[in-house]
Each structure stands twice: as structure tokens, then as C-alpha cells.
Design a protein around this motif. Structure first.
Motif, PDB file in Angstrom:
ATOM      1  N   MET A  21       0.815  -1.218   0.000  1.00  0.00           N
ATOM      2  CA  MET A  21       0.000   0.000   0.000  1.00  0.00           C
ATOM      3  C   MET A  21       0.847   1.267   0.000  1.00  0.00           C
ATOM      4  SD  MET A  21      -1.407  -0.012   3.838  1.00  0.00           S
ATOM      5  CE  MET A  21      -0.383   0.261   5.259  1.00  0.00           C
ATOM      6  N   ALA A  60      -2.156  -6.208   9.883  1.00  0.00           N
ATOM      7  CA  ALA A  60      -2.220  -6.774   8.526  1.00  0.00           C
ATOM      8  C   ALA A  60      -1.922  -8.270   8.560  1.00  0.00           C
ATOM      9  CB  ALA A  60      -1.231  -6.039   7.625  1.00  0.00           C
ATOM     10  N   GLU A 102      14.496   0.331  10.259  1.00  0.00           N
ATOM     11  CA  GLU A 102      15.605   1.177   9.860  1.00  0.00           C
ATOM     12  C   GLU A 102      15.228   2.550   9.300  1.00  0.00           C
ATOM     13  OE1 GLU A 102      19.403   0.696   6.958  1.00  0.00           O
ATOM     14  OE2 GLU A 102      17.861  -0.801   7.109  1.00  0.00           O
ATOM     15  N   LYS A 103      15.814   3.523   9.877  1.00  0.00           N
ATOM     16  CA  LYS A 103      15.712   4.886   9.377  1.00  0.00           C
ATOM     17  C   LYS A 103      17.020   5.544   9.755  1.00  0.00           C
ATOM     18  CE  LYS A 103      11.735   5.581   7.597  1.00  0.00           C
ATOM     19  NZ  LYS A 103      11.681   4.178   7.300  1.00  0.00           N
ATOM     20  N   ASN A 105      13.987   4.149   2.534  1.00  0.00           N
ATOM     21  CA  ASN A 105      13.889   2.735   2.139  1.00  0.00           C
ATOM     22  C   ASN A 105      15.078   2.308   1.273  1.00  0.00           C
ATOM     23  OD1 ASN A 105      10.374   3.221   1.429  1.00  0.00           O
ATOM     24  ND2 ASN A 105      11.298   2.548   3.349  1.00  0.00           N
ATOM     25  N   LYS A 138       6.623   8.863  12.086  1.00  0.00           N
ATOM     26  CA  LYS A 138       8.037   8.999  12.429  1.00  0.00           C
ATOM     27  C   LYS A 138       8.849   9.588  11.282  1.00  0.00           C
ATOM     28  CE  LYS A 138       9.405   4.406  10.925  1.00  0.00           C
ATOM     29  NZ  LYS A 138       8.482   4.459   9.792  1.00  0.00           N
TER      30      LYS A 138
END
Ligand SMILES: Nc1ncnc2c1ncn2[C@@H]1O[C@H](COP(=O)(O)OP(=O)(O)OP(=O)(O)O)[C@@H](O)[C@H]1O
Ligand SMILES: [Zn+2]
Length: 656
Positions: A44, A116, A652-653, A51, A346
Motif C-alpha cells: 500500500m 495486517a 531502519e531509518k 527505504n 516517524k
């Protein structure tokens, strides 16, 4: 894969992948390289810069585009002959119904949230399609196989309830930074920029224990947090500052009982913190007052305009105050389209800046150490850094399990756990799947007991707090005997919708046929093909600390939902205590956050008798896992294996 026969068989099979993120990108690539030729892919989301470091099918030029569609195009470049259908949408959409699921030989999940996952589990059960479920968090990962009637379904085993905090801790007596972050995120941000019609039992106004806040005051409170005519954005921001960090604290201090055994908070007022700074600064200074329709900037940042560069540095009180003021002004000037509907994300820099500053100011007032934006963001977003290699291993394992399922080797299927340090020289620990749990409320329709104060609780409470949040039901239909008490849906007549809405806020006991001890409610969700019965039991009191929702669902899922869960989370750089990993603070989170998400669970006593291999490895595994903080109270339950259920939400960011 074995024979040529198998290879040809695989080519014909049609598989469904859900999620084209960290695991999903790896999975799609591995599937096509293994020989799968008919793949449907649902995601979605759109691609974000953050990413790109691990979702290798995406490039910078793809940012903003559909993950499912770009993933398909990227894979077709090196395997043009493969038939891939990309669906950009939520797997919970009604178009992905039981018939849709039935066309596939197997469903492969690469999702990141419990909600989900539960939904897909139910559709797979309904459609009779096997499910390979997966999750990773940092070095840890798992792949589990679920075959209707043969193995556990995804929901057969307890999932730790999201951490929740007592309302009064958040509104009145925070003792950790996470409490202040919850307050900033769920209350301050929501109150200033969110949907005001959303009912919340928390309020920015610090509640005074023992004193009820009248509706007049509440009304006044709502108006207080609106921009007044002729008021500049800076004046508004300053007024909010003094109210929430100054006046509200003074009011709270009046309740002497509260502070007898606690450190008293210090009220903060702007003229003391920034005595010489009456004017706007940063970019907010460029325009003043109620200027309308300036160009909207989704990536606007208070840090940038204030010249604060290092997200790892802990701001002092003055800097936090400046960020607080600047971020409010920037929301009004540059993000006005979001006001009234903002939900914390976030990845929303300005929202993270606001939350960090507001949480730090509150922390300072309560004598709690402040934190950097980097740390606060990790706590607010429940971030655990992802490792691409773990995703790749897990994707490979998913394909191996899919191959076994599709080549009639289901008895060879394994649940596989990826651990951080070798166990018997193994980093991938295989476990034979357990049989279905005969007490599972999802695949065995075990009745549940609903303990609730039927005099005070409403049907809305039951729907939101129990059916949606705890049982994962999306579109509940509720029956009492043959009477329909509630249903939703686009095809509902207006008068019926109005009728149900009028009942929602009535207490259960005041229903035409009172819903109280002895009544059995039947709940169904047609889309999920889910049904269960709830046996109502009236209960007067609930413990605010351990039962903050004031509603319990017990029965065989008691341990799933209500029991205190062991906290077994792996440490991350951003973690300083267990709270960090438990999203959904104070039970207010929407389901997303839920994200979140559950972390680690044990095989509980209720599954005694189910077959488990690796029994002999148990002690070794315990020891190994203990060493890296995975096991908190192994001794409390009898179990044969450690199971990581699904995975903490947002990972992860690294783009701070
Ligand atoms: N209900 C859903 N329907 C369809 N796709 C979903 C649903 N829930 C989650 N997803 C997708 O599952 C994927 C999970 O991937 P991953 O865990 O790598 O998360 P991400 O959002 O890409 O990364 P991060 O959370 O770190 O920002 C995401 O692409 C997300 O859009
Ligand atoms: Zn089950």
C-alpha cells in the motif's frame, strides 16, 4: 529444489506476496530467480528515501512512487518473461477477498504490522491457502509456516499486548521520557494539529486527580487550543507553551496528595526561559500573523530554520523552547493543509521535532533527563534498525518453505528462527511446526469471556478497545441472539447507520435488552470470515495500572491479551529501557502503531502436547539467547522454544 518435475510444477504455481518493503524486495527477487513465474504483489506504500539503503529494487528517482509497481518493473528488467501483477493498495481492502486469495497456491507475507498479518492469516484460513509468514528486526528474524488444520495458524499463539500506560501517568505523573513522548505525540500533537473530533480520554490539560473537569472547562479547553482572530502564530505558540508547561502544571500542583511521595514538577513559562526573545525567528519570522496560503512544504523543518544541525545533540531548555515555538508556527505557515488531520508519523520531520521539543520540555519540568531528537524519534517511532542481510536470509527461507509446500513436502516444513549468535553452530534454528491450538479463538472458534463494567462501558468501548484493537476485527457485526446490535458497511441504509450510531454511546446495561452477565454476543467479520462469541461478565472495578482499558477479554486467550508479557526485546542503539519497544502507548495508538507490533513470545503451557522438536536444544538456546537479552523470564513458563512472533513496526531509518 529437487527434480525437473518440481521445477516445472513451480513455474505453474501462482503465489501472492504481501509487502514489498525490506523483506518483500528480497523475496520478489529470490522468487523469480528460483523459477516462480506467476506472482501477485500487494503493497500500500510509496517509496521513501529511507527505504533505499535496503530495498534494493528502488532508486532515488522512484521516491514517491508505488512500491508494488516499481518492484515489479525492476524485476521485469532482469526477468522479462515473468508474469507479475502489482497491486498498490491495502491488503485489507475488500477487493482482496476470500475469492481473490483462493486463486493462489501459497501466500507469502513480508509485512511489518500485526494488524495486517492477522488479517492475512484469517483470509488464508478462510480460503484454505497455506501462509508463509515472516519478520525481521535487526539481526533477528523468523519464518513460520501455517497450514489450515495441520499447523498452528498465525494467531494460535499469544502475541504480547502492546505496552500501555496508565492514563494518569501520562497526563499527571510521568517518570520516564517515554511517558512524556507519549504525551507529546498522543495529546499535544493530536490536540493542536490532529482531528479534534476524535474522542480521547486524555487531554493536554493536566488532569487534577480527584477533581472532575466539567464539560464547560473542556469546552474552554478545546477553544483554547485554537488560533484566535488577530493573533499571530508566534503569540498562539507562546500562549500554548505557557498553558501546557506553566499553568497546567500549577493546577496539577494544587493536588498536594499527588506530590507527597513524588518530586513536584516545575512550571515553565516562556518569559523565564526565553526572556529576551519576544519575536519570531527562523523562517517563521518571514511572515507574521494570519497570513493565508503560503506554499505548502511537506519537508519543512524547525531545526533547519533555527540552524540546529546535529540530531544527536541534546538540546538545552532554551533550544527546546525555540523548536517548540518554531514548529508550531511552521505547521500553521507551511503545513496548514495538514492541520486538523495530522497523525504522528516517524518520517514527518516537523512532527518529530515538535514531539521531541514538547516531550523534553515536559521532561525538564518533571526532572526527567531530556534526549536528542535522534533518540526521541527512535522512541516515538519505535525504530529498530533493519539489517539487509537478515532480510535476505529470511526471504531465502520463505522461498524454501514455499517450495516444500508446493512440492508436496509439507512434512518437511519448518519454522526457522534467525538468531544473533550461533546456537549449536547454527544461526538459523529450525523448529517443526506445532499442531493447531484447539483453544485458538481464530481457527478453533473458542468462546471468549468479556469482563466489563456493563453500567459504564459503551458499545463503542467494546468495538474499539476489544474487537478492533485486541481481536483484530475490521468490520464487526454484533448480534445478541438473533438481534443485530451493530454492523458497518457501505451498503448500510442511512436510517440503520443512524440507529447504530445512536446506540454506540449507550452503556451496555442500558441496551433495550440489557447486555450484562450471562449475555452472549456473537461477533462476525464477513470479510475476514471470522466469528467468535463473547460471554459477558459484569465486573465493577479494574486495576488502573494493569487493566487500563477497563475491559478484559479472557478465556483461552487470556494470556494473549491481558497478562503482563515478558519483555524480551533485543537492545538497539536507541533503547534505554523496555518501554522503547512497546508502542501503542497508553492504549491510544491507532492500530497501525501497533504497529504495532508485537515482539517476542513464548510457547505457553496451553500448547502442552503439541509436538515440538529441538527439545534438547532448549537449554542451549535459552543460554545463548539469555546472553543477548532476549530472555527475560524463561523460568516463569514451561516452554520448548522461543518464538519471535512478528516484528516491531518501524525499522531502519538512518536518515537523521
Ligand atoms: N495493510 C497493508 N497492506 C499492504 N501493504 C502493507 C500493509 N501493511 C504494511 N504493508 C507493507 O509492508 C511493507 C513492510 O516493509 P518494511 O518492514 O520494510 O517497512 P517499510 O515501511 O518499507 O520500512 P520502515 O518501516 O522502516 O519505514 C511496507 O512496504 C508496507 O507498505
Ligand atoms: Zn489458530
Amino acid at each position: 529444489m529437487g527434480s525437473e518435475e518440481d521445477r516445472i510444477a513451480i513455474e505453474k504455481e501462482k503465489v501472492l506476496m504481501v509487502g514489498a518493503g525490506g523483506i518483500g524486495c528480497e523475496l520478489l527477487k529470490t522468487l523469480v530467480l528460483t523459477g516462480f513465474k506467476h506472482i501477485h504483489l500487494i503493497d500500500m506504500d510509496t517509496i521513501e528515501v529511507s527505504n533505499l539503503n535496503r530495498q534494493f529494487l528502488f532508486r532515488k528517482s522512484h521516491v514517491g512512487q508505488s512500491k508494488a509497481k516499481v518492484a515489479r518493473e525492476a524485476v521485469l528488467k532482469f526477468r522479462p518473461g515473468v508474469d507479475i501483477v502489482a497491486h498498490h493498495g491495502n491488503v485489507k481492502n475488500t477487493e482482496f477477498d476470500i475469492d481473490f486469495f483462493k486463486q493462489f497456491s501459497v501466500v507469502l507475507n513480508g509485512l511489518d504490522n500485526l494488524e495486517a498479518r492477522r488479517h492475512v492469516n484469517r483470509l488464508c484460513l478462510a480460503a484454505g491457502v497455506p501462509l508463509v509468514e515472516s519478520g525481521t528486526t535487526g539481526y533477528l528474524g523468523q519464518v513460520t509456516v501455517h497450514i489450515k488444520g495441520k499447523t498452528e495458524c498465525y494467531e494460535c499463539q499469544p502475541k504480547p499486548a502492546p505496552k500501555s500506560y496508565p492514563v494518569c501517568t501520562i497526563t499527571s505523573t510521568p517518570s520516564k521520557l517515554i511517558h512524556c513522548i507519549v504525551w507529546a505525540k498522543e495529546l499535544a500533537l493530536a490536540k493542536l494539529f490532529g482531528d479534534k473530533s476524535q474522542v480521547s480520554d486524555l487531554d493536554v490539560r493536566t488532569s487534577v486527580e480527584g477533581k472532575s473537569i466539567t464539560s464547560e472547562v473542556e469546552n474552554d479547553d478545546v477553544k483554547f487550543f485554537e488560533l484566535r482572530s488577530g493573533e499571530s502564530f508566534r503569540q498562539f505558540a507562546a500562549r500554548v507553551f505557557d498553558r501546557i508547561f506553566g499553568y497546567n502544571i500549577e493546577i496539577a500542583l494544587q493536588n498536594e496528595e499527588t506530590w507527597k511521595a513524588r518530586r513536584q514538577p516545575d512550571p515553565l513559562y516562556l518569559d523565564k526561559i526565553l526572556p529576551n526573545q519576544q519575536e519570531e525567528e527562523g523562517s517563521a519570522a518571514e511572515e507574521n500573523g494570519n497570513v493565508v496560503e503560503i506554499e505548502q512544504h511537506p519537508s519543512v523543518s524547525a531545526m533547519a530554520t533555527l540552524g540546529l544541525k546535529n540530531p544527536q545533540k541534546i538540546w538545552d531548555v532554551q533550544e527546546n523552547a525555540r523548536v517548540f515555538l518554531e514548529s508550531i508556527q511552521l505547521f500553521f505557515k507551511r503545513r496548514s493543509k495538514d492541520i486538523g488531520k495530522l497523525v504522528f508519523d516517524k518520517d514527518d520531520q516537523l512532527a518529530v521535532e515538535f514531539v521531541t521539543a514538547a516531550a523534553n520540555l515536559r521532561a525538564h519540568s518533571f526532572g526527567i533527563p531530556m534526549q536528542s531528537l535522534f533518540e526521541a524519534k527512535g522512541m516515538a517511532g519505535n525504530i529498530i534498525h533493519a539489517i539487509a542481510t537478515t532480510n535476505a536470509c529470511i526471504a531465502g527461507l520463505i522461498v524454501l518453505e514455499a517450495l516444500k509446500l508446493l512440492t508436496n513436502q509439507t512434512e518437511q516444513c519448518r519454522m526457522t528462527y534467525c538468531v544473533e549468535h550461533p546456537t549449536r553452530k547454527m544461526l538459523l534454528v529450525p523448529v517443526e511446526p506445532a499442531e493447531p491450538n484447539s483453544h485458538c479463538y481464530v481457527c478453533s472458534e473458542t468462546p471468549l469471556v468479556l469482563e466489563v463494567n456493563t453500567v459504564t462501558a459503551t458499545m463503542r468501548d467494546v468495538i474499539e478497545k476489544v474487537l478492533k484493537r485486541k481481536l483484530g476485527v475490521d468490520s464487526p457485526v454484533i448480534m445478541q441472539g438473533s438481534s443485530l446490535l451493530y454492523e458497518t458497511g457501505d451498503d448500510l441504509e442511512d436510517d440503520m447507520a443512524a440507529h447504530y450510531a445512536s446506540l454506540l454511546n449507550k452503556s451496555l446495561a442500558s441496551y433495550p435488552t440489557p447486555i450484562t452477565t450471562g449475555v452472549v454476543l456473537t461477533v462476525e467479520d464477513y470479510h475476514q470470515d471470522f466469528r467468535c462469541s463473547l460471554h459477558v461478565k459484569h465486573r465493577e472495578t479494574f486495576d488502573e495500572e494493569t487493566e487500563p482499558d477497563g475491559i478484559l477479554v479472557t478465556g483461552d486467550i487470556a494470556s494473549v491479551i491481558n497478562a503482563e508479557q515478558p519483555t524480551l526485546q533485543p537492545k538497539t542503539p536507541a533503547a534505554d529501557d523496555e518501554d522503547l519497544f512497546n508502542k501503542e502507548e497508553n492504549g491510544h495508538g491507532d492500530d497501525k502503531k501497533d504497529d504495532d507490533d508485537d515482539l517476542v513470545m513464548f510457547t505457553p503451557e496451553t500448547t502442552a502436547g503439541t509436538k515440538r522438536k529441538l527439545e534438547e536444544d532448549e537449554n542451549l538456546l535459552k543460554e545463548k539467547l539469555k546472553n543477548h537479552h532476549l530472555l527475560a523470564d524463561f523460568g516463569r513458563r514451561s516452554m520448548s522454544v522461543v518464538v519471535f512472533t512478528s516484528w516491531p513496526v518501524h525499522r531502519e531509518k538512518d536518515r537523521l
